[in-house]
Enzyme design. Structure first.
Site, PDB file in Angstrom:
ATOM      1  N   TYR A  21       0.817  -1.212   0.000  1.00 23.65           N
ATOM      2  CA  TYR A  21       0.000   0.000   0.000  1.00 23.65           C
ATOM      3  C   TYR A  21       0.853   1.266   0.000  1.00 23.65           C
ATOM      4  O   TYR A  21       0.361   2.356  -0.284  1.00 23.65           O
ATOM      5  CB  TYR A  21      -0.957   0.023   1.202  1.00 23.65           C
ATOM      6  CG  TYR A  21      -2.046  -1.037   1.154  1.00 23.65           C
ATOM      7  CD1 TYR A  21      -2.205  -1.855   0.035  1.00 23.65           C
ATOM      8  CD2 TYR A  21      -2.903  -1.229   2.214  1.00 23.65           C
ATOM      9  CE1 TYR A  21      -3.187  -2.827  -0.009  1.00 23.65           C
ATOM     10  CE2 TYR A  21      -3.900  -2.200   2.170  1.00 23.65           C
ATOM     11  CZ  TYR A  21      -4.030  -2.993   1.049  1.00 23.65           C
ATOM     12  OH  TYR A  21      -5.003  -3.961   1.004  1.00 23.65           O
ATOM     13  N   LYS A  62       3.969 -15.250   1.500  1.00 22.49           N
ATOM     14  CA  LYS A  62       3.938 -15.939   0.204  1.00 22.49           C
ATOM     15  C   LYS A  62       5.395 -16.186  -0.203  1.00 22.49           C
ATOM     16  O   LYS A  62       5.842 -15.803  -1.291  1.00 22.49           O
ATOM     17  CB  LYS A  62       3.174 -15.056  -0.808  1.00 22.49           C
ATOM     18  CG  LYS A  62       2.839 -15.720  -2.115  1.00 22.49           C
ATOM     19  CD  LYS A  62       1.766 -16.779  -2.019  1.00 22.49           C
ATOM     20  CE  LYS A  62       1.576 -17.471  -3.358  1.00 22.49           C
ATOM     21  NZ  LYS A  62       0.772 -18.701  -3.268  1.00 22.49           N
ATOM     22  N   ASP A  65      -2.411 -18.359   0.661  1.00 25.00           N
ATOM     23  CA  ASP A  65      -3.528 -19.092   0.047  1.00 25.00           C
ATOM     24  C   ASP A  65      -3.990 -20.219   0.971  1.00 25.00           C
ATOM     25  O   ASP A  65      -5.184 -20.423   1.185  1.00 25.00           O
ATOM     26  CB  ASP A  65      -3.154 -19.613  -1.351  1.00 25.00           C
ATOM     27  CG  ASP A  65      -1.745 -20.173  -1.430  1.00 25.00           C
ATOM     28  OD1 ASP A  65      -0.951 -19.982  -0.488  1.00 25.00           O
ATOM     29  OD2 ASP A  65      -1.430 -20.833  -2.435  1.00 25.00           O
ATOM     30  N   ASP A  77      -5.205  -7.226   5.485  1.00 26.44           N
ATOM     31  CA  ASP A  77      -6.453  -6.542   5.137  1.00 26.44           C
ATOM     32  C   ASP A  77      -7.521  -7.587   4.802  1.00 26.44           C
ATOM     33  O   ASP A  77      -8.658  -7.549   5.298  1.00 26.44           O
ATOM     34  CB  ASP A  77      -6.179  -5.641   3.911  1.00 26.44           C
ATOM     35  CG  ASP A  77      -7.285  -4.640   3.665  1.00 26.44           C
ATOM     36  OD1 ASP A  77      -8.284  -4.664   4.394  1.00 26.44           O
ATOM     37  OD2 ASP A  77      -7.151  -3.840   2.720  1.00 26.44           O
ATOM     38  N   ASP A 115     -10.652  -9.411   7.613  1.00 23.00           N
ATOM     39  CA  ASP A 115     -12.084  -9.359   7.294  1.00 23.00           C
ATOM     40  C   ASP A 115     -12.680 -10.761   7.241  1.00 23.00           C
ATOM     41  O   ASP A 115     -13.792 -11.002   7.724  1.00 23.00           O
ATOM     42  CB  ASP A 115     -12.311  -8.675   5.940  1.00 23.00           C
ATOM     43  CG  ASP A 115     -12.583  -7.180   6.111  1.00 23.00           C
ATOM     44  OD1 ASP A 115     -12.254  -6.650   7.189  1.00 23.00           O
ATOM     45  OD2 ASP A 115     -13.118  -6.560   5.181  1.00 23.00           O
TER      46      ASP A 115
END
Ligand code: NAD
Length: 362
Positions: free
Chosen positions: A143, A194, A226, A250, A254
């Site tokens: 970001y 990852k 994943d 992020d 959620d």
């Protein structure tokens, strides 16, 4: 000896002032019970600040927050300010607060309360007992990494670029927050990355292993993002504390939150290296029910518990508040958002009163 804390209150917009009033009442009671004295100072943020000063985060607000021991925020935003230019939007105030206080760690719990288990979209046997804390890096990663932007190539094509980058120092400090957090919980950290594809993730993993040496009583494991997403839905009980970068966090925070099924119940904390943290519910300002005494104040009250546990090191007070919340749910008290058949429907204020009574008995 009386412990004294300066708390900046940011009620914000919509249901913010209603749920903040309940939180302050709860703090006053717990303060009297445990010899904690509060020095409250209220300040403007979001739409309320735009209306009064033209800016979503007035300098005076940031200054008040900086010199306090913790910041309790309710919610910001609403239809009225949705079409203003970006620098004047309520959300810009929130981002400015996070940046101004150097808050690089975001803690979001996803705890299944036995009384609300049927609100989850997953089967009871999968979610029963779930108690996860997601520690997300908040100020680095893709970001913020450079270069970023949309550029034109030599052949005249547009090319969008973002860069996922972390320095060792950025990784080490979020790792330490995760290990410290796990020490106050179940003692297990799962780092999500990852590393099979991304170099930045390999550095992330190497640093986590290095920092873990300072926390011999905390168990460290690793998952690729994943697989972590799959495991969160398949067997969420395996997790205690998850630590991950900005983008993965992020998304996963959620997903983890939705295991609980009830947005009016979820608190969060944002922490920096030193200085005050910001404690706030995950939900927004709910303009559709603002001013109607319908808001669920429990996420705000649980944010007070997080403030006590992670911001002020007052675990006993935090435990008591969490127990009082469980007690009101046990006796069947519900606001509209978590209402189910046979329960007692309460407004925001009445829920606050029920909490105060429950606090007297925990
Ligand atoms: P929201 O979380 O405000 O509301 C979503 C739905 O959940 C609504 O139906 C609302 O009534 C309900 N809800 C939320 N909190 C509740 C509570 N405590 N009790 C009972 N019901 C509750 O999200 P939204 O509608 O997408 O956004 C509304 C405004 O809030 C927007 O301006 C948005 O930008 C802002 N927002 C602020 C924050 C924040 O302050 N951190 C977070 C998200 C959204």
């Amino acid at each position: 000896m009386t412990q004294s804390y300066r708390i900046t209150l940011l009620p914000g917009d919509g249901i913010g002032p209603e749920i903040m009033a309940v939180a302050v009442d709860v703090m006053k009671v717990i303060g009297r019970q445990l010899d904690i004295s509060w020095e409250f100072s209220e300040a403007l943020i979001g739409g309320a600040a735009i209306d009064a000063t033209g800016a979503p985060l007035p300098d005076e607000t940031l200054e008040k927050c900086r010199v306090s021991d913790a910041v309790l925020l309710a919610a910001i935003g609403g239809y009225k300010w949705d079409n203003l230019p970006r620098h004047q939007r309520p959300e810009t105030g929130l981002l400015g607060l996070r940046a101004g206080l150097g808050l690089f760690a975001n803690l979001r719990p996803a705890t299944i309360l036995p009384q609300l288990i049927d609100a989850s979209s997953l089967k009871r046997e999968v979610v029963e007992g779930v108690d996860i804390m997601v520690v997300r890096e908040l100020t680095g990663g893709i970001y913020f990494g450079q270069p970023k932007g949309v550029f034109t190539t030599e052949t005249g094509q547009k090319r969008g670029v973002n860069t996922m980058a972390y320095t060792e120092a950025e990784i080490d400090r979020i790792a330490r927050v995760a290990f410290e957090t796990a020490r106050k919980r179940g003692g297990k950290v799962c780092s999500v990355d990852k590393a099979n594809v991304l170099e930045v993730s390999q550095l992330w993993r190497d640093r986590l292993i290095e920092v873990a040496a300072d926390y011999p009583n905390v168990e460290l494991s690793h998952l690729y993002v994943d697989n972590a997403a799959m495991q969160l839905l398949r067997a969420p009980k395996q997790f205690d504390t998850i630590v991950t970068g900005n983008l993965f966090g992020d998304i996963l925070s959620d997903a983890a939150a939705m295991l609980t099924g009830s947005i009016g119940m979820l608190p969060s904390a944002s922490l920096g290296d030193s200085g005050p943290g910001v404690f706030e519910p995950v939900h927004g300002s709910a303009p559709d029910i603002a001013g109607q005494d319908k808001a669920n104040p429990l996420a705000q009250v649980l944010s007070v518990a997080m403030m006590l546990r992670y911001g002020l090191n007052q675990a006993t007070a935090a435990d008591r508040i969490e127990q009082a919340v469980l007690r009101v749910l046990d006796q069947g008290d519900r606001t509209g958002d978590i209402m189910s058949e046979g329960m007692n429907l309460l407004g925001c204020q009445a829920m606050g009163e029920a909490l105060i009574k429950a606090l007297a008995n925990v």
